[in-house]
Design an enzyme around this catalytic site. Structure first.
Site, PDB file in Angstrom:
ATOM      1  N   GLU A 180       0.827  -1.206   0.000  1.00 28.38           N
ATOM      2  CA  GLU A 180       0.000   0.000   0.000  1.00 28.38           C
ATOM      3  C   GLU A 180       0.857   1.249   0.000  1.00 28.38           C
ATOM      4  O   GLU A 180       0.558   2.222  -0.706  1.00 28.38           O
ATOM      5  CB  GLU A 180      -0.923   0.000   1.229  1.00 28.38           C
ATOM      6  CG  GLU A 180      -1.950   1.134   1.250  1.00 28.38           C
ATOM      7  CD  GLU A 180      -1.466   2.384   1.982  1.00 28.38           C
ATOM      8  OE1 GLU A 180      -2.219   3.379   2.023  1.00 28.38           O
ATOM      9  OE2 GLU A 180      -0.326   2.397   2.508  1.00 28.38           O
ATOM     10  N   HIS A 239     -15.196   7.377 -11.380  1.00 28.09           N
ATOM     11  CA  HIS A 239     -16.326   7.869 -10.591  1.00 28.09           C
ATOM     12  C   HIS A 239     -16.519   9.363 -10.865  1.00 28.09           C
ATOM     13  O   HIS A 239     -15.565  10.137 -10.813  1.00 28.09           O
ATOM     14  CB  HIS A 239     -16.068   7.642  -9.105  1.00 28.09           C
ATOM     15  CG  HIS A 239     -17.307   7.502  -8.285  1.00 28.09           C
ATOM     16  ND1 HIS A 239     -18.212   8.535  -8.117  1.00 28.09           N
ATOM     17  CD2 HIS A 239     -17.815   6.452  -7.578  1.00 28.09           C
ATOM     18  CE1 HIS A 239     -19.200   8.130  -7.338  1.00 28.09           C
ATOM     19  NE2 HIS A 239     -18.983   6.862  -7.005  1.00 28.09           N
ATOM     20  N   SER A 294     -27.776  24.018 -15.689  1.00 30.58           N
ATOM     21  CA  SER A 294     -29.137  23.461 -15.701  1.00 30.58           C
ATOM     22  C   SER A 294     -29.173  21.949 -15.927  1.00 30.58           C
ATOM     23  O   SER A 294     -30.048  21.274 -15.351  1.00 30.58           O
ATOM     24  CB  SER A 294     -30.000  24.183 -16.743  1.00 30.58           C
ATOM     25  OG  SER A 294     -29.496  24.000 -18.048  1.00 30.58           O
TER      26      SER A 294
END
Length: 724
Positions: A379, A670, A613
């Site tokens: 990690e 994402h 919008s």
């Protein structure tokens, strides 16, 4: 049924579900031991165990044996990953006087492991090899705005070596920005103002960084992609197709080295040029100058670059009802040196959870869903073990992974949680159930009290006082949730305690059991609190009849993000207009003082109209679909099989992914959460739009608004389908 009644019904359903599990949770709590957690921390931090070291394999095998003794089905999954071991490190000042940096942390008699053999030398992993000599320039924290200040002062770093202090951003951003500005080398030091005697007594008397302490760490450009640099997007198996190292886009081209403030002081003291602005001055007993000037330095780095094994330990207990729905729990086991705090304090709690659940299973407990506990390797160099496992099992995880629950280091203090906002109600409930070990009030109440007392404004204080529920933070990067959430779209949580665990041991040889047991979590009470918190999360997710996702929380949170984007745009427009008018009106006049180094400012492009919008319309659709889904869930009969519904609920996060990913870094898919391109660990919400606005790329901002609105509409349509 009106909205208020819907909410009440949903909360009642959740409360009933939680109440049904409390007997199991009481049994779970009874099996937790602070002494056991402390023993595990001491045992697993007894030797240096960075990836590829003998200690790393020993720790992995130790964890494997523990899982098996607890009754879990466990094995080691090995990947072959690139890692650069530092062989040559030289930093010297060649003028105006000779100085050679120590580049070593001395052992301390008060720290039992600080004199061990096999410690990783003080270094920044993924520094380029190089031997460079040049004038030195101080760049403060090395942030984009710091370079704007340098430009305004007429100071260039092209062809120079820069020295930056740790803080305000992830370390890898500092050499990245230096490289973009033409620097040929980068030195990163810990200033005592942020991490040393300015904060309190230094180790071993106190917790803070002594003059010789050095923060090791990765400088991989993880905002491009984490994991093995040679296998982006695929698992680093033995036969995986690999890039040439020189073509890996997330590796730097300049040499980088971390140093102590002992080694930094002579370099900074020798700088000439203008005196640093007040905000740039640290706590060393010198006058901080910018440079360049008489200070010339040589930096030489050479590493051994080779493929090494990374040992992930994967343990499972098969679900009795829904074996193909997985609750995944993880914490990494590798450390830069001994790593008692980072990461062993977190993995010790995870192992205590595994031991308690294993004990419950031996006494007849059968989790409905499969539990998958993972101890990740590698990690520290760049989220490698977890990323490779996710990339290797991505399609299976998208079908089976209900949630990924992550921890890293842990310490005394306050509860902190971030993650997928559909799980906010669950974590709020758990934070109100678990007691803080110091105060015996709930984790939620203690955290709320702190937020009230530390509020910066009266409005913030009032807002915090009126809050009734916990708010999850958004996740950027810096730990093993990244591949799950931002690449694969798996709902994720990152949980831990801290804020009263003083110290400057981070990534140094002093991140030891001796330091941690004195200053990190004396008595290991917060290790138990972490196990209680995660244990409840695991058990409730494992056994819920209807998984506790509440997407109305997500709608509310994303609405605040969109409002922030609109406010940011308006503020930039107003600021640009004011600055340009001031410049055109000749209100910026340079003083005749020869010490005034600042250049004449130039006007900026006006901020055009940005059409939000599409996002506003998508949010309205999401509001309607989430309300309808809550109504559907509230009417479900107790005891019915909801396996199909549950799968729909946990796969909803995947609707927020975009196939092409973010601009210039497609690994991050994402649309709501990503690490910032120039912040690293720090999150950027709705990153495609936000960063385009910040970079004044108006065309891309408008394009990304359409992309994000499309993903929100996709989620809305998906949830509407779940409701029928």
């Amino acid at each position: 049924m009106n909205t208020k009644n819907l909410l009440s019904a949903a909360l009642l359903l959740g409360s009933l579900s939680a109440s049904a599990q409390r007997p199991n949770e009481a049994k779970f709590d009874a099996l937790l031991s602070a002494q056991s957690i402390g023993n595990t921390i001491k045992e697993l931090s007894a030797k240096p165990h960075f990836v590829s070291s003998p200690g790393s394999k020993e720790v992995a095998e130790n964890i494997l044996a523990k899982f098996k003794s607890y009754g879990w089905d466990a094995s080691i999954v090995t990947y072959q990953v690139l890692f650069p071991f530092p062989k040559v490190r030289l930093l010297e000042m060649t003028g105006p006087r000779k100085f050679t940096a120590l580049l070593k942390e001395p052992s301390l008699k008060e720290d039992g492991t600080s004199a061990q053999e096999g410690q990783l030398p003080t270094s920044n992993a993924w520094s380029a090899d190089g031997d460079v000599s040049a004038e030195l320039v101080f760049v403060n924290f090395g942030l984009p705005e710091d370079y704007e200040t340098l430009e305004a002062m007429g100071v260039e770093v092209k062809g120079k070596i820069v020295i930056a202090r740790y803080g305000r951003s992830w370390r890898g951003i500092k050499p990245k920005i230096a490289q973009e500005h033409g620097a040929i080398g980068c030195i990163i030091y810990s200033d005592p103002k942020e991490d040393g005697f300015y904060q309190g007594d230094v180790y071993p008397k106190g917790a803070f960084k002594n003059e010789f302490g050095v923060q090791r760490g990765s400088v991989m450009d993880m905002v491009i992609y984490p994991g093995d640099p040679l296998t982006p997007g695929v698992g680093a198996t033995a036969n995986a197709k690999r890039l040439e190292r020189t073509s890996a886009p997330n590796l730097l081209k300049i040499p980088v080295i971390p140093i102590s403030y002992h080694d930094a002081q002579p370099l900074l003291a020798a700088l000439g040029g203008p005196v640093a602005p007040e905000a740039w001055r640290g706590a060393l007993p010198i006058t901080y100058h910018i440079g360049p000037g008489k200070a010339n330095v040589r930096l030489k780095i050479e590493s051994e670059w080779k493929l090494v094994p990374a040992y992930n330990v994967i343990a499972k207990i098969k679900g009795s009802v829904y074996p193909d729905q997985w609750i995944v729990r993880g914490n990494h086991h590798d450390a830069w040196v001994n790593g008692a705090n980072d990461p062993i304090s977190g993995i010790a709690s995870m192992m205590e959870e595994a031991k308690a659940i294993g004990g419950m299973v031996k006494n007849g407990y059968k989790p409905k869903r499969t539990l998958v506990f993972a101890a990740w390797d590698a990690e520290e160099p760049g989220l490698i073990g977890s990323t490779e496992w996710v990339e290797d099992h991505q399609e299976e995880l998208k079908q089976k992974a209900v949630v990924y629950i992550n921890t890293d280091g842990n310490g005394r203090g306050f509860f902190g949680a971030g993650g997928s906002h559909g799980l906010e109600t669950l974590i709020d409930e758990i934070a109100k159930d678990v007691k803080d070990p110091q105060t015996n009030v709930s984790l939620y109440d203690r955290l709320k009290a702190r937020q009230i007392t530390t509020a910066g404004t009266d409005k913030t204080k009032k807002d915090n006082m009126s809050k009734k529920t916990l708010t999850l933070g958004a996740l950027g990067s810096g730990s093993d949730y990244s591949a799950f959430l931002q690449h694969a779209g798996i709902p994720s949580l990152n949980i831990g305690f801290g804020g009263e665990d003083e110290g400057g041991s981070y990534h140094s040889i002093y991140d030891s059991y001796d330091h941690y047991s004195r200053f990190g979590d004396p008595g290991f009470k917060y290790g138990v609190a972490l196990a209680q918190t995660i244990g409840r999360t695991v058990l409730r997710m494992a056994d819920a009849e209807v998984l506790p996702f509440e997407f109305k929380n997500l709608h509310k949170t994303v609405s605040t993000y969109v409002t922030e984007l609109q406010t940011l745009t308006d503020q930039m427009r107003e600021s640009t207009m004011i600055q340009n008018e001031a410049i055109k009106g000749n209100n910026y006049k340079l003083a005749a003082d020869p010490n005034n180094f600042f250049k004449e400012p130039v006007t900026k492009e006006e901020v055009p109209f940005i059409d939000f919008s599409p996002l506003q319309n998508a949010l309205r659709s999401l509001e309607l679909s989430t309300t309808k889904l809550s109504e559907t869930v509230s009417k479900l009969p107790a005891g019915s099989d909801q396996s199909a519904l549950n799968k729909k609920l946990y796969q909803a996060e995947q609707m927020l992914l975009t196939a092409t990913g973010l601009p210039r870094r497609g690994w991050y898919k994402h649309t709501l959460y990503a690490p910032g391109f120039y912040t690293g660990y720090g999150v950027k919400t709705i990153p495609g739009v936000r960063e385009a606005i910040e970079q004044r790329n108006w065309k891309e901002a408008q394009e990304q608004i359409g992309v994000v609105a499309g993903s929100i509409m996709k989620l809305s349509g998906y949830l509407s389908g779940v409701s029928h």
